[in-house]
Write a protein that holds these residues in place. Structure first.
Motif, PDB file in Angstrom:
ATOM      1  N   TYR A 169      43.146  42.125  40.387  1.00  0.00           N
ATOM      2  CA  TYR A 169      42.488  41.189  39.470  1.00  0.00           C
ATOM      3  C   TYR A 169      42.455  41.716  38.038  1.00  0.00           C
ATOM      4  O   TYR A 169      42.679  40.965  37.079  1.00  0.00           O
ATOM      5  CB  TYR A 169      41.071  40.879  39.957  1.00  0.00           C
ATOM      6  CG  TYR A 169      41.019  39.770  40.978  1.00  0.00           C
ATOM      7  CD1 TYR A 169      40.878  38.446  40.583  1.00  0.00           C
ATOM      8  CD2 TYR A 169      41.123  40.050  42.341  1.00  0.00           C
ATOM      9  CE1 TYR A 169      40.842  37.422  41.518  1.00  0.00           C
ATOM     10  CE2 TYR A 169      41.084  39.043  43.284  1.00  0.00           C
ATOM     11  CZ  TYR A 169      40.942  37.723  42.868  1.00  0.00           C
ATOM     12  OH  TYR A 169      40.921  36.717  43.812  1.00  0.00           O
ATOM     13  N   MET A 170      42.167  43.019  37.884  1.00  0.00           N
ATOM     14  CA  MET A 170      42.073  43.568  36.525  1.00  0.00           C
ATOM     15  C   MET A 170      43.448  43.652  35.861  1.00  0.00           C
ATOM     16  O   MET A 170      43.580  43.429  34.656  1.00  0.00           O
ATOM     17  CB  MET A 170      41.414  44.943  36.557  1.00  0.00           C
ATOM     18  CG  MET A 170      39.949  44.909  37.006  1.00  0.00           C
ATOM     19  SD  MET A 170      38.936  43.789  36.012  1.00  0.00           S
ATOM     20  CE  MET A 170      38.901  44.671  34.452  1.00  0.00           C
TER      21      MET A 170
ATOM     22  N   SER B 216      38.763  47.168  48.648  1.00  0.00           N
ATOM     23  CA  SER B 216      38.046  46.934  47.389  1.00  0.00           C
ATOM     24  C   SER B 216      38.843  47.443  46.192  1.00  0.00           C
ATOM     25  O   SER B 216      38.961  46.761  45.166  1.00  0.00           O
ATOM     26  CB  SER B 216      36.680  47.627  47.438  1.00  0.00           C
ATOM     27  OG  SER B 216      35.867  47.085  48.458  1.00  0.00           O
TER      28      SER B 216
ATOM     29  N   TRP C  16      43.355  51.090  37.021  1.00  0.00           N
ATOM     30  CA  TRP C  16      42.078  50.537  37.479  1.00  0.00           C
ATOM     31  C   TRP C  16      41.682  51.116  38.830  1.00  0.00           C
ATOM     32  O   TRP C  16      40.507  51.384  39.080  1.00  0.00           O
ATOM     33  CB  TRP C  16      42.170  49.014  37.564  1.00  0.00           C
ATOM     34  CG  TRP C  16      42.437  48.355  36.257  1.00  0.00           C
ATOM     35  CD1 TRP C  16      43.610  47.781  35.842  1.00  0.00           C
ATOM     36  CD2 TRP C  16      41.522  48.208  35.164  1.00  0.00           C
ATOM     37  NE1 TRP C  16      43.493  47.285  34.568  1.00  0.00           N
ATOM     38  CE2 TRP C  16      42.209  47.520  34.123  1.00  0.00           C
ATOM     39  CE3 TRP C  16      40.192  48.573  34.965  1.00  0.00           C
ATOM     40  CZ2 TRP C  16      41.612  47.203  32.911  1.00  0.00           C
ATOM     41  CZ3 TRP C  16      39.595  48.254  33.752  1.00  0.00           C
ATOM     42  CH2 TRP C  16      40.294  47.580  32.743  1.00  0.00           C
TER      43      TRP C  16
ATOM     44  N   THR D 106      36.163  36.177  37.758  1.00  0.00           N
ATOM     45  CA  THR D 106      36.925  37.432  37.802  1.00  0.00           C
ATOM     46  C   THR D 106      36.021  38.633  37.563  1.00  0.00           C
ATOM     47  O   THR D 106      36.070  39.621  38.301  1.00  0.00           O
ATOM     48  CB  THR D 106      38.052  37.410  36.760  1.00  0.00           C
ATOM     49  OG1 THR D 106      38.915  36.292  37.008  1.00  0.00           O
ATOM     50  CG2 THR D 106      38.855  38.698  36.813  1.00  0.00           C
TER      51      THR D 106
ATOM     52  N   SER E 296      38.367  53.457  39.321  1.00  0.00           N
ATOM     53  CA  SER E 296      37.322  53.007  40.250  1.00  0.00           C
ATOM     54  C   SER E 296      37.001  54.081  41.280  1.00  0.00           C
ATOM     55  O   SER E 296      35.834  54.324  41.600  1.00  0.00           O
ATOM     56  CB  SER E 296      37.772  51.720  40.951  1.00  0.00           C
ATOM     57  OG  SER E 296      37.989  50.685  40.018  1.00  0.00           O
TER      58      SER E 296
ATOM     59  N   ILE F 230      40.368  45.250  43.075  1.00  0.00           N
ATOM     60  CA  ILE F 230      40.040  45.576  41.681  1.00  0.00           C
ATOM     61  C   ILE F 230      41.308  45.730  40.853  1.00  0.00           C
ATOM     62  O   ILE F 230      41.428  45.194  39.747  1.00  0.00           O
ATOM     63  CB  ILE F 230      39.192  46.860  41.615  1.00  0.00           C
ATOM     64  CG1 ILE F 230      37.794  46.597  42.195  1.00  0.00           C
ATOM     65  CG2 ILE F 230      39.078  47.355  40.178  1.00  0.00           C
ATOM     66  CD1 ILE F 230      36.953  47.843  42.346  1.00  0.00           C
TER      67      ILE F 230
ATOM     68  N   VAL G 111      35.137  41.230  40.659  1.00  0.00           N
ATOM     69  CA  VAL G 111      35.538  42.641  40.532  1.00  0.00           C
ATOM     70  C   VAL G 111      34.318  43.548  40.645  1.00  0.00           C
ATOM     71  O   VAL G 111      34.365  44.611  41.277  1.00  0.00           O
ATOM     72  CB  VAL G 111      36.287  42.873  39.211  1.00  0.00           C
ATOM     73  CG1 VAL G 111      36.445  44.367  38.924  1.00  0.00           C
ATOM     74  CG2 VAL G 111      37.655  42.206  39.254  1.00  0.00           C
TER      75      VAL G 111
ATOM     76  N   CYS H 238      33.462  43.861  44.250  1.00  0.00           N
ATOM     77  CA  CYS H 238      34.375  44.792  44.920  1.00  0.00           C
ATOM     78  C   CYS H 238      33.972  46.238  44.634  1.00  0.00           C
ATOM     79  O   CYS H 238      34.062  47.108  45.510  1.00  0.00           O
ATOM     80  CB  CYS H 238      35.813  44.551  44.466  1.00  0.00           C
ATOM     81  SG  CYS H 238      36.525  43.007  45.054  1.00  0.00           S
TER      82      CYS H 238
END
Length: 463
Positions: free
Chosen positions: A134-135, A127, A147, A302, A151, A131, A306, A309
């Motif tokens: 994609y970010m 996960s 990121w 997106t 997270s 994250i 995210v 996730c």
């Protein structure tokens, strides 16, 4: 009903009494009902998980991903049934570790629990990696590691606050994913209807390149999408009436998640059947979204993905901390893992250790993580199916045709289906998985001083 748990080498007794707010550090709060458990499981599974391996599995199955999901769903429903039967026999935290230890003994239980940790510990990594990927792609000025670290810190904080806060956040994130699925399906139908095409509606299930071997290979990878029902079983000591609510939630999560996966995969391949044209399999989902709804849908996807996730990271960290708690309370791991702290009665040490291990997400690849999770998950599923047969037909000596079907035939079919999926995994999965099991054996030999000292036996008796 009170459930009393005593360890042979400890004078402490653990009374799991609903509503008990004493200072007992080994008692969870029983705050979860069926809706919360189903929400927990769906958040763990991530309703949009189809797009995690969409490009990879679509290429593996040569455009027959929905069929692969149907095979996986059938196998997972059988295994989910077995999980429910073992929860009824042993409604405690620990999942596969508890079931196998009580059924096959302390040593096998330790190895099963250790292998299960391979699944649980590395699922949060998956996960966090997604994250970051994609970010960082959406905000290229901010490195992926920022990121990832952010997270990890936020997820850890929410888990330390307590499972109730996790469920409140999960509700928002799961609803957002379900809403996106509705929008995606609606736009897909409009897109397909507008196309001047005579493509068959059954094409995503069976095209000209269909073959069982390639579908089976894809189905083995897709078992990763169904780990949510296993996570539900780790919440047994935090659920009211777990013998009824946990099995019900497990089956509901498996069926709901499976149906959603099949629907999303079907429409994704219906509107984008040219699977051979993917520029990058890892980003194939973006190609689908762009065709269905343009850049606006790509942006919405997106953000929602995210968020999904993030929800999965929260519940997977909560789940693995409960497994570590059970093993620590049992003495299979240092007992500091088996202590609950704070007013919310949270396994703080376990949560923090999982957070530290999650830092590996900064240096590991997605392929490696996926291989680790696949091996651990299918080993756990196979062990639970066998545990049902041993517990009910051998230990409980249940007889008769009905009991043979419920506790023999169905679990046996579940075992065979998971072994079949297991044999379809890549060579890398077995290399990593067997190395992890070898490390577990070393730990077991150390804890037991070369089997000269028995693992502490946990005696569970109902009152």
């Amino acid at each position: 009903m009170n459930t009393k748990i005593r360890a042979s080498n400890s004078s402490a007794s653990i009374d799991s009494v609903e509503g008990d707010h004493s200072g007992n550090t080994a008692t969870f709060r029983k705050s979860l009902g069926i809706p919360s458990l189903v929400l927990f499981g769906l958040a763990y599974m991530v309703p949009l998980a189809v797009f995690t391996t969409y490009g990879l599995v679509t290429q593996m199955t040569k455009g027959n991903m929905p069929t692969a999901y149907l095979f996986t769903l059938a196998a997972m429903l059988l295994t989910a049934y077995s999980y429910g039967r073992m929860v009824q026999a042993h409604p405690y935290s620990g999942s596969v570790y508890t079931y196998t230890r009580k059924t096959f003994g302390a040593y096998f239980g330790f190895m099963a629990g250790w292998t299960l940790l391979l699944d649980y510990i590395f699922l949060p990594l998956l996960s966090y990696l997604l994250i970051g990927i994609y970010m960082a792609e959406y905000f290229p000025a901010i490195p992926a590691y920022v990121w990832v670290l952010g997270s990890i810190l936020l997820v850890t904080f929410l888990n330390l606050v307590g499972i109730e806060s996790v469920n409140r956040v999960n509700l928002v994130l799961v609803v957002a994913q379900l809403a996106f699925i509705v929008v995606f399906v609606t736009l897909s139908i409009q897109r397909f209807s507008a196309q001047a095409s005579d493509v068959s509606l059954m094409l995503p299930f069976h095209n000209s390149e269909f073959s069982l071997p390639i579908v089976f290979s894809g189905a083995a990878v897709l078992c990763l999408s169904f780990l949510g029902f296993d996570a539900v079983s780790t919440m047994a000591e935090e659920a009211r009436n777990p013998r009824y609510r946990i099995p019900t939630a497990i089956m509901a999560v498996t069926l709901i998640g499976g149906v959603l996966f099949v629907i999303v995969a079907y429409f994704a391949q219906l509107v984008f059947p040219e699977w051979k044209t993917f520029v990058d399999a890892d980003s194939a989902s973006v190609d689908v979204m762009r065709r269905v709804g343009g850049e606006m849908l790509v942006t919405a996807f997106t953000a929602t993905y995210v968020a999904g996730c993030f929800a999965s990271a929260m519940v997977s960290q909560a789940s693995v901390s409960r497994v570590l708690f059970a093993m620590g309370r049992d003495g299979a791991l240092p007992r500091v893992f088996g202590v609950l702290m704070t007013k919310k009665r949270v396994p703080v040490t376990a949560v923090l250790v999982v957070s530290l291990l999650s830092m590996i997400a900064l240096v590991i690849t997605l392929d490696t993580v996926a291989n680790m999770i696949s091996f651990g998950a299918l080993f756990a599923f196979s062990a639970v199916n066998l545990a049902v047969i041993k517990h009910y037909l051998v230990d409980e000596r249940k007889t008769g045709l009905k009991n043979f079907v419920l506790y023999g035939l169905i679990p046996a079919l579940g075992f065979l289906s998971t072994v079949w999926l297991w044999t379809s995994l890549s060579h890398m999965s077995f290399v990593i998985g067997l190395c992890w099991m070898a490390l577990g054996l070393v730990v077991l030999l150390s804890v037991t001083q070369m089997f000269r000292v028995k693992l502490p036996e946990l005696q569970m008796a109902e009152k």
